[in-house]
Design a protein around this motif. Structure first.
Motif, PDB file in Angstrom:
ATOM      1  N   PHE A 350       0.828  -1.210   0.000  1.00  0.00           N
ATOM      2  CA  PHE A 350       0.000   0.000   0.000  1.00  0.00           C
ATOM      3  C   PHE A 350       0.853   1.247   0.000  1.00  0.00           C
ATOM      4  O   PHE A 350       2.025   1.221   0.387  1.00  0.00           O
ATOM      5  CB  PHE A 350      -0.984   0.023   1.175  1.00  0.00           C
ATOM      6  N   ASP A 351       0.250   2.324  -0.453  1.00  0.00           N
ATOM      7  CA  ASP A 351       0.805   3.667  -0.278  1.00  0.00           C
ATOM      8  C   ASP A 351      -0.129   4.383   0.675  1.00  0.00           C
ATOM      9  O   ASP A 351      -1.351   4.289   0.533  1.00  0.00           O
ATOM     10  CB  ASP A 351       0.809   4.444  -1.604  1.00  0.00           C
ATOM     11  N   LEU A 352       0.441   5.085   1.640  1.00  0.00           N
ATOM     12  CA  LEU A 352      -0.386   5.924   2.501  1.00  0.00           C
ATOM     13  C   LEU A 352      -0.244   7.357   1.997  1.00  0.00           C
ATOM     14  O   LEU A 352       0.859   7.899   1.942  1.00  0.00           O
ATOM     15  CB  LEU A 352       0.064   5.790   3.957  1.00  0.00           C
ATOM     16  N   GLY A 359       0.749  13.985  -0.915  1.00  0.00           N
ATOM     17  CA  GLY A 359       1.331  12.828  -1.586  1.00  0.00           C
ATOM     18  C   GLY A 359       1.665  11.667  -0.677  1.00  0.00           C
ATOM     19  O   GLY A 359       1.224  11.590   0.473  1.00  0.00           O
ATOM     20  N   GLU A 360       2.478  10.762  -1.220  1.00  0.00           N
ATOM     21  CA  GLU A 360       2.788   9.511  -0.539  1.00  0.00           C
ATOM     22  C   GLU A 360       3.694   9.733   0.663  1.00  0.00           C
ATOM     23  O   GLU A 360       4.808  10.194   0.534  1.00  0.00           O
ATOM     24  CB  GLU A 360       3.470   8.575  -1.552  1.00  0.00           C
ATOM     25  N   LEU A 361       3.178   9.357   1.828  1.00  0.00           N
ATOM     26  CA  LEU A 361       3.977   9.445   3.054  1.00  0.00           C
ATOM     27  C   LEU A 361       4.697   8.146   3.327  1.00  0.00           C
ATOM     28  O   LEU A 361       5.796   8.112   3.847  1.00  0.00           O
ATOM     29  CB  LEU A 361       3.063   9.670   4.267  1.00  0.00           C
ATOM     30  N   ILE A 362       3.990   7.046   3.028  1.00  0.00           N
ATOM     31  CA  ILE A 362       4.511   5.722   3.379  1.00  0.00           C
ATOM     32  C   ILE A 362       4.349   4.786   2.185  1.00  0.00           C
ATOM     33  O   ILE A 362       3.315   4.796   1.511  1.00  0.00           O
ATOM     34  CB  ILE A 362       3.742   5.145   4.598  1.00  0.00           C
ATOM     35  N   GLY A 363       5.405   4.003   1.922  1.00  0.00           N
ATOM     36  CA  GLY A 363       5.325   2.898   0.973  1.00  0.00           C
ATOM     37  C   GLY A 363       5.511   1.613   1.763  1.00  0.00           C
ATOM     38  O   GLY A 363       6.401   1.541   2.608  1.00  0.00           O
ATOM     39  N   ALA A 364       4.663   0.597   1.513  1.00  0.00           N
ATOM     40  CA  ALA A 364       4.630  -0.549   2.420  1.00  0.00           C
ATOM     41  C   ALA A 364       4.268  -1.831   1.692  1.00  0.00           C
ATOM     42  O   ALA A 364       3.614  -1.790   0.649  1.00  0.00           O
ATOM     43  CB  ALA A 364       3.576  -0.296   3.498  1.00  0.00           C
TER      44      ALA A 364
HETATM   45 MG    MG Z   1       6.609   4.316  -2.953  1.00  0.00          MG
END
Ligand code: MG
Ligand code: 4AD
Length: 437
Positions: A350-352, A359-364
């Motif tokens: 997921f992207d948070l 925009g994207e805070l977290i990539g997981a």
């Molecule tokens: Mg990312």
């Protein structure tokens, strides 16, 4: 005589000392001199206060020195009485009986109405501004809050090498390093080594610099950024979403508790941050996101394409909390993300996405544990699996389900402070065009 060894109060304590004599120290933030008075606003790390100097309280010689050397950014020790003063910037004033100019500051180069470029050139001086001081305080709270969250959840703080042999997040953003007679790279992430360390410590985190040779000049990309990452054995995709949400909530909560004044200096509307700690985050799949974009904005995103900035912005504009977008198509995500057992076209990643277009805070993701699938994905992405020997070993000896994520610290600081550009979320930014000072 004032001396550095005296006891000084912080400027923020001045309002509690009305009617008393105090000593403060700091730098001259603003100054105005008339024939018989000097008004200097002094700042320290905690705030500002107006100080008034009456010519008749000083010797002729001292008054000459004050007129000549009490310039903007000169450092000073000051003694005087605190009074309430409605006309002063903070409502209080120090009537100065003694002043010592410690370090002169002739012609401080930062004045009003300078270009953004010039301000970036003198970044080492601009960090003294109230804006940057406030941002750096928020940033300090963010680092502390990240540590608090993970340590309270039983994670160990762990480090991994910055000089690495392979990519992890795509070859196009690698910085090469001449490593003796070999070619190595600066870390894009700690992840590959972290996935090995969880077999010892199970739950780990780090806050470390990551490097991306981003050729795009956007307001969200740095070439060097601070990356808060976690990796945990025995945790699955759902656990991971809960962790990301809990971490972000904790960070926002701590900043609201500790940095109210700083957010005020920055003109941040904190009512926008309150829902983040009060309400659950929105969770949706990539497919849901495409449907919403079509229904609400008539945006036609072909299945399999990554969401562009404009699409992410539209999506988050519908909510006052972050969105966790899950189940992206495999092709647009990194090789290590676990294939969804229910649908091999998508991954358990997921992207948070932060509210207000941040925009994207977290990539997981949960991590792929199937050795053959991992090798296949590396090959599909043009990588040689033989280069990833140590990493693939983690799937050979006691492999476990595990998950992890990375959060861009400057991204969250930018969002919380309401900054236009990510470069102001760090003292000395590194971008494609900015590498000095
Ligand atoms: Mg990312
Ligand atoms: O999505 P990314 O590329 O994911 C990873 O690096 C994973 N290995 C993390 C993990 O699972 N351990 O990067 C993670 C986050 C992004 O969501 C973004 O917040 C930030 O890092 N980020 C950047 N921040 C500033 N400048 C850049 N160039 C960034 N690239 C990524």
């Amino acid at each position: 005589m004032l001396s550095m060894k005296d006891s000084f109060i912080k400027i923020k304590e001045v309002p509690t000392k009305v009617g008393q004599e105090v000593k403060i120290r700091g730098w001259i933030y603003r100054e105005r001199k008339t024939k018989n008075y000097a008004f200097i606003v002094v700042r320290d790390s905690s705030g500002i206060v107006q100080c008034v100097l009456d010519k008749s309280s000083f010797s002729q010689e001292k008054w000459e020195e004050i007129k000549k050397d009490a310039d903007v950014e000169a450092s000073v020790l000051v003694k005087g009485n605190v009074i309430k003063q409605e006309k002063a910037p903070t409502g209080f004033e120090i009537q100065v009986s003694e002043i010592k100019i410690v370090g002169k500051s002739p012609m401080f180069p930062i004045t009003k109405d300078l270009s953004r470029d010039f301000i970036d050139d003198v970044r080492h001086l601009w960090i003294r501004s109230r804006k940057m001081t406030s941002v750096l305080k928020v940033r300090s709270t963010v680092f502390q809050a990240i540590r608090e969250y993970f340590l309270s959840e039983g994670f160990y703080e762990t480090q991994s090498p910055i000089i690495q042999a392979t990519q992890c997040e795509g070859g196009s953003t690698l910085f090469e390093v001449k490593y003796f007679d070999k070619k190595m790279y600066l870390a894009q992430t700690w992840q590959l080594h972290a996935e090995a360390v969880i077999f010892a410590l199970e739950k780990i985190f780090c806050i470390a610099p990551s490097f991306r040779a981003e050729r795009s000049k956007t307001s969200r990309h740095l070439a060097e950024y601070w990356h808060a990452e976690m990796e945990a054995a025995w945790e699955d995709f759902e656990d991971l979403q809960n962790r990301a949400e809990a971490l972000v909530k904790h960070v926002v909560k701590r900043v609201l508790e500790k940095n109210k004044e700083d957010l005020e200096v920055l003109g941040r509307d904190i009512s926008k941050l309150k829902p983040v700690i009060e309400k659950p985050f929105v969770r949706m799949t990539y497919d849901d996101a495409l449907k919403i974009l079509k229904d609400k904005f008539n945006f036609e995103v072909p299945w399999g394409k990554d969401l562009r900035t404009i699409e992410e912005e539209k999506l988050v504009s519908l909510y006052d909390v972050p969105i966790i977008v899950t189940h992206y198509p495999k092709e647009i995500k990194a090789f290590y993300m676990k294939e969804d057992p229910k649908n091999p076209k998508v991954v358990l990643g997921f992207d948070l996405l932060a509210p207000e277009g941040n925009g994207e805070l977290i990539g997981a993701s949960e991590r792929e544990t199937d050795l053959e699938k991992l090798k296949q994905r590396l090959i599909e992405q043009g990588e040689d699996p033989d280069q990833y020997g140590f990493y693939l070993d983690t799937r050979k000896y006691g492999s476990v389900p595990h998950s992890g994520f990375g959060m861009g610290v400057e991204r969250i600081v930018k969002w919380l402070c309401g900054l236009d550009h990510i470069k102001d979320a760090i003292a000395f930014p590194r971008t494609m065009v900015r590498y000095y000072p």
